[in-house]
Design an enzyme around this catalytic site. Sequence first.
Site, PDB file in Angstrom:
ATOM      1  N   SER A  69       2.975  -3.011  -0.315  1.00  0.00           N
ATOM      2  CA  SER A  69       1.951  -4.058  -0.134  1.00  0.00           C
ATOM      3  C   SER A  69       1.603  -4.705  -1.474  1.00  0.00           C
ATOM      4  O   SER A  69       1.333  -5.904  -1.528  1.00  0.00           O
ATOM      5  CB  SER A  69       0.707  -3.471   0.531  1.00  0.00           C
ATOM      6  N   ASN A  71       0.172   5.843  -2.807  1.00  0.00           N
ATOM      7  CA  ASN A  71       0.028   4.442  -3.218  1.00  0.00           C
ATOM      8  C   ASN A  71       0.003   4.291  -4.742  1.00  0.00           C
ATOM      9  O   ASN A  71       0.561   3.323  -5.281  1.00  0.00           O
ATOM     10  CB  ASN A  71      -1.244   3.825  -2.619  1.00  0.00           C
ATOM     11  N   ALA A  76       1.849  -3.281   9.828  1.00  0.00           N
ATOM     12  CA  ALA A  76       1.977  -4.522  10.596  1.00  0.00           C
ATOM     13  C   ALA A  76       2.019  -5.683   9.622  1.00  0.00           C
ATOM     14  O   ALA A  76       1.498  -5.595   8.508  1.00  0.00           O
ATOM     15  CB  ALA A  76       0.793  -4.677  11.540  1.00  0.00           C
ATOM     16  N   ASN A 129      -6.806   0.523   2.346  1.00  0.00           N
ATOM     17  CA  ASN A 129      -6.012   1.196   1.315  1.00  0.00           C
ATOM     18  C   ASN A 129      -6.908   1.487   0.124  1.00  0.00           C
ATOM     19  O   ASN A 129      -7.832   0.733  -0.151  1.00  0.00           O
ATOM     20  CB  ASN A 129      -4.908   0.242   0.826  1.00  0.00           C
ATOM     21  N   GLY A 165      -7.320  -8.906   9.406  1.00  0.00           N
ATOM     22  CA  GLY A 165      -6.010  -8.882   8.752  1.00  0.00           C
ATOM     23  C   GLY A 165      -5.032  -8.149   9.651  1.00  0.00           C
ATOM     24  O   GLY A 165      -5.333  -7.876  10.828  1.00  0.00           O
ATOM     25  N   ALA A 166      -3.870  -7.800   9.114  1.00  0.00           N
ATOM     26  CA  ALA A 166      -2.833  -7.172   9.943  1.00  0.00           C
ATOM     27  C   ALA A 166      -3.314  -5.832  10.518  1.00  0.00           C
ATOM     28  O   ALA A 166      -3.129  -5.565  11.711  1.00  0.00           O
ATOM     29  CB  ALA A 166      -1.560  -6.996   9.122  1.00  0.00           C
ATOM     30  N   GLY A 202     -13.157  -7.994   9.897  1.00  0.00           N
ATOM     31  CA  GLY A 202     -11.928  -8.367   9.184  1.00  0.00           C
ATOM     32  C   GLY A 202     -10.778  -8.398  10.168  1.00  0.00           C
ATOM     33  O   GLY A 202     -10.617  -7.461  10.955  1.00  0.00           O
ATOM     34  N   GLY A 228      -6.485  -4.772  10.932  1.00  0.00           N
ATOM     35  CA  GLY A 228      -7.588  -5.018  11.869  1.00  0.00           C
ATOM     36  C   GLY A 228      -7.059  -5.455  13.224  1.00  0.00           C
ATOM     37  O   GLY A 228      -7.507  -4.974  14.267  1.00  0.00           O
ATOM     38  N   LYS A 288      -3.258  10.070   0.429  1.00  0.00           N
ATOM     39  CA  LYS A 288      -2.676   8.726   0.604  1.00  0.00           C
ATOM     40  C   LYS A 288      -2.773   7.941  -0.704  1.00  0.00           C
ATOM     41  O   LYS A 288      -1.869   7.179  -1.060  1.00  0.00           O
ATOM     42  CB  LYS A 288      -3.413   8.003   1.744  1.00  0.00           C
TER      43      LYS A 288
HETATM   44  O1  KPL Z   1       1.327   2.197   1.934  1.00  0.00           O
HETATM   45  C1  KPL Z   1       2.242   1.697   1.333  1.00  0.00           C
HETATM   46  C2  KPL Z   1       2.014   0.335   0.816  1.00  0.00           C
HETATM   47  O2  KPL Z   1       2.963  -0.408   0.640  1.00  0.00           O
HETATM   48  O3  KPL Z   1       0.835  -0.003   0.582  1.00  0.00           O
HETATM   49  C3  KPL Z   1       3.505   2.468   1.095  1.00  0.00           C
HETATM   50  C4  KPL Z   1       3.324   3.857   1.614  1.00  0.00           C
HETATM   51  C5  KPL Z   1       3.822   2.513  -0.357  1.00  0.00           C
HETATM   52  C6  KPL Z   1       4.682   1.918   1.874  1.00  0.00           C
HETATM   53  O4  KPL Z   1       5.191   0.753   1.355  1.00  0.00           O
END
Ligand code: KPL
Length: 309
Positions: free
Chosen positions: A259, A193, A135, A109, A16-17, A14, A19, A189
Amino acid sequence: MGQLLNKTAIAILGAGAVGQLIYQQLRTDADAPLFITRESEQQQTVTFTALDGQVTESTATLLCAHSDPSLFEHIRLVIVCVKAYQVGDALKSVIDKLPKESHILLLHNGMGPHLEVAGQLRGQGLSLGTTSQAALKQGRWHIVQTGSGSTQLGPLTTPNMGRELKSRLLDAIPGSQWCEPILPSLWHKLAINAAINPLTAIHNCNNGALAQMQYRQQISGVVSELVSVAAADGVKLDESALINRVYEVISLTAANFSSMHQDIANKRKTEIESINGFVVQRAKQHELSAKLNQDLLLRVKEIESAYLI
Ligand code: KPL
């Protein structure tokens, strides 16, 4: 052993940013990771704008699932950097070509794919990771690093990642650490999110807007449900420390759009299923309520359904 880490020992699945960022961090003048992508096999010029604005260009080797199996022979580590919902299919397309002695590291994520991947492996060990480095893509092969941050990596199933590979990762990725066990870091994490991403997407706001009083109860409730589900999954988290951390991230990234906000704004599939959706799925497994996470999941899926076919 040094022989093990010669050219082509590391592949990034992958591009993406994230990677491409990991590629830049692992790349040296003498050696660079390969990319495994859906594009045809080729040499590709890649451009990187670092945090200090410095721009560098390099040439990366791209392999694809149809590349000659011999090109995969030297791979000892595959860092999987696709979106959570692409992990299963992406790995399935190459797993038969990967040497049994290679190791897989998932870096995305959200949570969930590790449960599926564990059953796809052909003797390879599995590690997991999470990063808050940021990134953005400026073009298909040009990324700009937009934020530094920490990266946690750690083992999930044996055989463990070899010592040399582990040191290579930790030496190359700024702010990285090896965590055993790794699952608490991923839940941690996930909580950030789960609280920030859907609310910014639904209310079409930047992260900083979530500091307002009107979101307080929902943020605490989402985190509280997640803490109970994680506990039932065997991971103990400190609820009030986690809520404080969510507000710290809101303040540190106040001007940023999450994101998920960006995915919705650009009419892309979001990662909601592997963020709040994972909490809901694990809650069902343990017969717990995760109503607030469920509400956010449904609302984001409703927004997505207006543009996804
Ligand atoms: O990881 C993030 C995302 O946007 O996926 C946060 C921590 C919320 C920062 O914008």
